[in-house]
Design a protein around this motif. Structure first.
Motif, short mmCIF file in Angstrom:
data_model
loop_
_atom_site.label_atom_id
_atom_site.label_comp_id
_atom_site.label_asym_id
_atom_site.label_seq_id
_atom_site.Cartn_x
_atom_site.Cartn_y
_atom_site.Cartn_z
N ASN A 429 0.80 -1.38 -0.08
CA ASN A 429 -0.01 -0.05 0.13
C ASN A 429 0.92 1.19 0.08
OD1 ASN A 429 -2.15 -1.73 0.15
ND2 ASN A 429 -2.34 -1.60 2.08
N LEU A 430 1.76 1.40 -0.98
CA LEU A 430 2.72 2.57 -1.06
C LEU A 430 1.86 3.85 -1.62
CD1 LEU A 430 5.43 3.61 -0.87
CD2 LEU A 430 5.80 2.82 -3.10
N ASP A 444 2.59 0.20 4.31
CA ASP A 444 2.32 -0.71 5.52
C ASP A 444 3.69 -1.70 5.49
OD1 ASP A 444 -0.16 0.32 5.85
OD2 ASP A 444 -1.21 -1.04 4.43
N PHE A 445 3.94 -2.14 6.74
CA PHE A 445 4.95 -3.05 6.82
C PHE A 445 4.52 -4.23 6.08
CE2 PHE A 445 6.22 -1.52 11.28
CZ PHE A 445 7.07 -0.67 10.88
N PRO A 446 5.86 -4.96 5.76
CA PRO A 446 5.63 -6.40 5.07
C PRO A 446 4.96 -7.28 5.83
CG PRO A 446 7.82 -5.53 4.87
CD PRO A 446 7.28 -4.77 5.80
N GLU A 509 12.83 -6.86 -1.55
CA GLU A 509 12.58 -6.40 -2.87
C GLU A 509 12.18 -4.68 -3.01
OE1 GLU A 509 13.42 -7.43 -6.00
OE2 GLU A 509 14.46 -9.46 -5.21
N SER A 510 12.34 -4.11 -4.01
CA SER A 510 11.64 -2.83 -3.84
C SER A 510 10.28 -2.79 -4.41
CB SER A 510 12.64 -1.92 -4.92
OG SER A 510 13.95 -1.68 -4.21
N ALA A 511 9.64 -1.88 -3.81
CA ALA A 511 8.28 -1.45 -4.39
C ALA A 511 8.24 -0.09 -4.95
CB ALA A 511 7.23 -1.23 -3.26
N TYR A 512 7.38 0.00 -6.02
CA TYR A 512 7.78 1.44 -6.80
C TYR A 512 6.09 2.14 -6.97
CZ TYR A 512 12.24 -0.32 -8.53
OH TYR A 512 13.54 -0.87 -8.51
N VAL A 513 6.14 3.43 -7.16
CA VAL A 513 5.09 4.20 -7.46
C VAL A 513 5.68 5.26 -8.16
CG1 VAL A 513 5.28 5.59 -5.27
CG2 VAL A 513 2.95 5.28 -6.56
N THR A 514 4.82 5.42 -9.15
CA THR A 514 4.90 6.56 -10.40
C THR A 514 3.72 7.58 -9.90
OG1 THR A 514 5.89 5.27 -11.95
CG2 THR A 514 4.98 7.35 -12.64
N PHE A 515 4.19 8.90 -9.49
CA PHE A 515 2.98 9.87 -9.11
C PHE A 515 3.37 11.11 -10.07
CE2 PHE A 515 6.61 10.49 -6.39
CZ PHE A 515 6.41 11.78 -6.06
#
Length: 797
Positions: A429-430, A444-446, A509-515
């Protein structure tokens, strides 16, 4: 001709000495009659001094000061003051009759009729005031009689004060009136260990009095100190013990406590505690030993109460060299050395443990097992992964005796298989939040691995520029957010990356978000003005074995998933998604240069500028305002982008407001505050008039001005002066209407001064624009060598 010349010289000298050359003449005496002061009284009369107080005349608009005179033994003493109170400087004799008069003096030097008062100074104080024969509750007060003939009687006052150097009574004073024949008084109702202020006054006619005083603290006796109450042993092991108790009754005299303990009469150890608790020193106790403790209240270090006594038994020796090994996510092996020394009172070894989320937490629910004294190790099972476990090992024995506590912390982790199964996978939930120049990532935490995370790392970069030019930040500990206080371009696409780091430096592993910064305004062609309402654009990536999740994009009327937006125009790569957005999203700027062009008693006209660059990204402007001292008194309105101004109406008179402009890119999308501006509604406030310097002296200036209206916006009129060319000002406030006369004293001779007078409002005493009135004047005393006046004075002499 010589007579005329002599007269001219005399007039020039008189003009110079009075400091009136070139200045306006004083006001007409008929316009400023000298009024009579009222309510003249003598106060603070002692045997050597006195004070006077009075009320000013009813008409004080032209008042310049007061002339105070008093007569003692046929000799008159006079002084000038500008205040309505005055204290004599000369030292008078006791029992002296004093006649004093006060007359008001106006700006023309005219004196009003005198107001008078007559009184007698106080008699002389007694001599050799002493205290003796002190007990815990009484004292004998003695003195030599006052020699004054006007003395009427003695008055003794007794009260308690907090400290010996204070004179404010903490209770109602006890009063004793004595005749002039008395020279001693036995005080028998005092309380021990309290600070007593004893005052003896020699009282004359009219209740004037001469005062002498003494301060003392009565010392308690042994009988006054009672035993302590509820003495208990709080904790005891093989090395230390604690005590606590309640103070004795009537504990005002108690300054501390003497604590003594012993295993036999020859080994007594004593200490001191200022509090009703005590911790024994380390390494002073024997193991498995009976001790007796005595606690007594003290007054200072010499007087002791009857002691209170208690006995207890120390514990056995504890284990040593506590260590752990073979730690898995759910178990750990503990080892130790068996107790050494006197184990006569030891029965078993007790192992306790509990799970805690953080290493600094002490309180938890322990699990306990009891082992034989010969045991040297134990394996703890059923632990939780990624958790701290607090472990305590101690030796226990008879009568609840125990050794010192040997404590250690164990932290479990995750094994390789759990890592590969994504239990320590990417965050969930990034989300992005952008407020001004502060940029936040929320998440949120893993799942199933929360407590293994030590901190998070977040990075962001302009999507078009690539990852090479990125900015990274670390979350504070394990908080649910990462923030940057860096500026971001408005209406610009960014990519953010976030990953977790475990306590043993493993990374997820990384989480990504484009904004889109500054809130995106449209998805579609340039005619579509609906706009996006959130910054939740992007997708989440786990490692290769984890599930990918779609992202929902919220527009003003429609919700899409990331697959719907990207397909068929873009692939699932984040870079392709950002290219799509860049082709359809506008950029925008905020409103700038906000100003107030006009304000009235109930309205204000606003104006602002908009940069031509990217101004088409703004759909409309929101104008918001609020009252500065009451933010509930507020308002707002929407303004078309074709306008660069707005008029706020219906405001309160004489009130401070703040206004700001917000550029809006959609019904819920805020681009940012373009500017703020405070303003103050007025009521046609006028300046003072007829500001005139009426007198100049070597070290003073007098000026007058006229206030002709009573304006509700004006709280006071402030007059400030400064040396010409200096920014340092001295100011004073003046209320009311009519003619105001101000005298400036303590000035430098032959110096030019700037004087400014103007009305001020209620909010922080602000000036009203355009209402200040100024004038410049110089003090006198400017005779220069070689000048014409200097030649005249030389010739005259």
């Amino acid at each position: 001709m010589s007579a005329i010349r002599c007269l001219a010289v005399r007039l020039a000298v008189l003009c110079l000495l009075q400091g009136m050359c070139g200045l306006a003449t004083a006001q007409n005496a008929a316009l400023c009659p000298a009024g009579l002061v009222s309510n003249l009284v003598a106060t603070e009369i002692s045997s050597a001094q006195f004070s006077l107080e009075w009320d000013p005349p009813v008409n004080s608009s032209c008042l310049d000061g007061y002339n105070v005179c008093y007569v003692v033994s046929g000799q008159e003493v006079c002084e000038i003051t500008t205040r309505t109170s005055w204290t004599s400087n000369a030292t008078l004799e006791p029992c002296t009759v004093v006649s004093a008069v006060v007359a008001a003096v106006d700006v023309n030097g005219t004196h009003s009729p005198d107001s008078s008062v007559t009184f007698r100074t106080a008699p002389e104080v007694v001599g050799n005031l002493q205290v003796s024969n002190q007990s815990s509750t009484s004292v004998l007060l003695t003195w030599n009689p006052s020699p004054s003939s006007c003395a009427d009687h003695y008055s003794v006052s007794v009260c308690t004060v907090e400290y010996s150097w204070l004179s404010d009574c903490q209770d109602q004073p006890s009063l004793y009136n004595l005749s002039l024949d008395d020279s001693q008084l036995l005080l028998e109702t005092l309380r021990p260990c309290e600070v007593n202020l004893i005052t003896l006054a020699t009282v004359g006619s009219g209740e004037v009095r001469a005062v002498d005083s003494v301060t003392l603290t009565l010392t308690a006796t042994t009988e006054d100190l009672l035993p302590v109450q509820d003495l208990k042993v709080g904790y005891a092991d093989s090395d230390q013990f604690t005590l606590n108790w309640n103070p004795p009754e009537a504990s005002a005299c108690v300054t501390g406590y003497r604590v003594c303990f012993q295993s036999d009469p020859e080994d007594e150890v004593c200490s001191y505690s200022p509090y009703s608790m005590w911790l024994s020193p380390k390494d002073t106790l024997g193991q498995c030993t009976n001790y007796t403790v005595n606690v007594a209240a003290t007054e200072g270090n010499i007087t002791y109460s009857a002691g209170s006594t208690i006995s207890f038994h120390t514990g056995p020796p504890g284990v040593s060299n506590l260590a752990f090994s073979d730690v898995t996510p759910r178990s750990a092996r503990l080892t130790w050395d068996v107790p050494k020394g006197d184990t006569e009172c030891a029965d078993q070894i007790e192992v306790s443990w509990c799970a805690v989320e953080y290493d600094y937490i002490d309180m938890c629910q322990y699990t306990t097992v009891n082992l034989t004294l010969e045991t040297t190790g134990y394996t703890i099972t059923n632990l939780k992964p990624c958790m701290y476990s607090r472990v305590v090992v101690r030796t226990t024995g008879q009568d609840d005796g125990q050794s010192i506590r040997n404590t250690t912390l164990i932290r479990t982790g995750l094994d390789g298989e759990e890592w590969r199964m994504c239990q320590f996978g990417s965050v969930r939930n990034l989300k992005v939040s952008l407020t001004g120049h502060v940029f936040f990532l929320f998440f949120d935490f893993p799942e199933d691995s929360t407590l293994c995370v030590d901190y998070f790392v977040g990075c962001y970069w302009e999507t078009d520029g690539g990852e090479e030019d990125q900015t990274c930040a670390r979350s504070p500990n394990r908080d649910y957010w990462v923030s940057w206080n860096y500026p971001v371009e408005s209406c610009t696409n960014y990519t953010a990356q976030l990953y977790a780091v475990s306590f043993d430096n493993a990374t997820s592993e990384s989480a990504y978000v484009t904004f889109l910064s500054g809130e995106p305004s449209v998805v579609g062609d340039s005619s579509d003005r609906q706009g996006l309402a959130s910054l939740m654009l992007g997708r989440y990536l786990g490692n290769s074995g984890c599930t990918r999740r779609g992202v929902r994009i919220h527009t003003g009327v429609t919700t899409y998933t990331s697959r719907e937006v990207m397909s068929p125009h873009v692939s699932s790569r984040p870079h392709a998604l950002s290219q799509y957005l860049r082709q359809h999203i506008f950029r925008a700027d905020s409103a700038t240069s906000l100003s107030v062009t006009n304000n009235t008693a109930t309205s204000v006209d606003l104006s602002w500028n908009v940069s031509s660059r990217n101004s088409h990204c703004v759909l409309y402007y929101k104008v918001q305002w609020y009252q500065l001292d009451d933010q509930s008194n507020a308002g707002a309105d929407n303004v078309s982008t074709s306008l660069s101004g707005y008029t706020i109406t219906g405001l309160d008179v004489c009130t401070q407001y703040n206004v700001f402009i917000i550029s809006m890119t959609g019904t819920e999308a805020t681009l940012g505050v373009g500017g703020t501006f405070p303003f103050y509604t007025g009521n046609n406030v006028s300046a003072v008039h007829d500001l005139t310097i009426t007198r100049a002296g070597d070290n003073s200036l007098r000026f007058t001005y006229v206030v002709s209206e009573d304006n509700p916006c004006v709280v006071t009129y402030t007059a400030c002066y400064s040396v010409a060319g200096s920014a340092e000002q001295t100011c004073s406030n003046h209320d009311g209407t009519g003619v105001k006369s101000v005298t400036l004293s303590g000035l430098e001779a032959c110096t030019e001064y700037n004087i400014t007078v103007g009305p001020r409002g209620d909010f922080h005493r602000q000036w009203f624009p355009g209402t200040n009135t100024s004038i410049t004047g110089s003090t006198s005393g400017c005779v220069e060598e070689g000048s014409y006046i200097s030649h005249l004075l030389s010739w005259f002499n």
